[in-house]
Design an enzyme around this catalytic site. Sequence first.
Site, PDB file in Angstrom:
ATOM      1  N   CYS A 118      37.110  36.562  42.751  1.00  0.00           N
ATOM      2  CA  CYS A 118      38.521  36.192  42.685  1.00  0.00           C
ATOM      3  C   CYS A 118      38.775  34.706  42.623  1.00  0.00           C
ATOM      4  CB  CYS A 118      39.273  36.758  43.888  1.00  0.00           C
ATOM      5  SG  CYS A 118      38.831  35.962  45.442  1.00  0.00           S
ATOM      6  N   GLY A 119      37.758  33.871  42.782  1.00  0.00           N
ATOM      7  CA  GLY A 119      38.038  32.444  42.826  1.00  0.00           C
ATOM      8  C   GLY A 119      38.685  32.074  44.142  1.00  0.00           C
TER       9      GLY A 119
END
Length: 288
Positions: A118-119
């Site tokens: 997801c960063g």
Amino acid sequence: MISELPGRVRQLSVLSWNNEALSAANDSVAVEEPLEIQISHVREGRRVIRNLSVTMRTPGHDTELAAGFLISEGLLENRDQIDGVETIDENRVRVVFRDHVRLDLQSLERHFYTTSSCGVCGKTSLEALAVSDRIRLASGVPILPPEILLQLPDRLRAAQPVFDRTGGLHAAGLFDVSGHLLALHEDVGRHNAVDKLIGAEWLAGRADFSQCVLFVSGRTSFELMQKTLMAGIPILASVGAPSSLAVDLGRRFGATLVGFVRGSRFNLYSGAERIPEMFNSPTHAVIV
């Protein structure tokens, strides 16, 4: 620079079910390990080291990943700000800022646990995210013909050596508007692949991305749109879907955002002026 295989692929013994029969087999899987990104800078007259972020990534090109991450988060603007990026050990790197550079430590607080999937997670609105006011994209350029855009997925896929072995990596490719692949990086995380790509080009001396196209596998999130803008890349395209925040950000800053580039079609979400031929070829695009 195209990704290399050593350290990025692991061979495993597995059980395989095929045609109602179970058998032993060998399989190749993409390696995933944590990387700690540190910064070294001068604060109140003394040099301090700060742990900035941890990301789960595919090993390799770690210094480029660290530089790309700092660029896309607005902490690093030009090469003269740093003495370099040091490899501390196999899972730690350190970006060394020069003595005269003063960092806004309050701006660092929002950055700080990332994952390969997801960063930087937990961002819920445009207002909660500090996207730099220095972003400036030239209007209407470059021009990307639809027929070139539609070739990019195959060109990206053909240049993915680790994906060929594992099927488990995302890719980020930098192209010019004639469809020539300038650079490609792979990683288990979409955002890591983009950071490695931007960081590698930046460290190699490329400062101007204004005539480039970023093409990524998978979907496009706010995170990827932000990284694209911070690097000054005017066109982001993908085989997958964009998120609503990615669309909002693309429209806010005048970037061209394209999704679902597959076969003979794509969806155009913002920045239509950079693909003007689409108006003469309506079957190639869907305006959303």
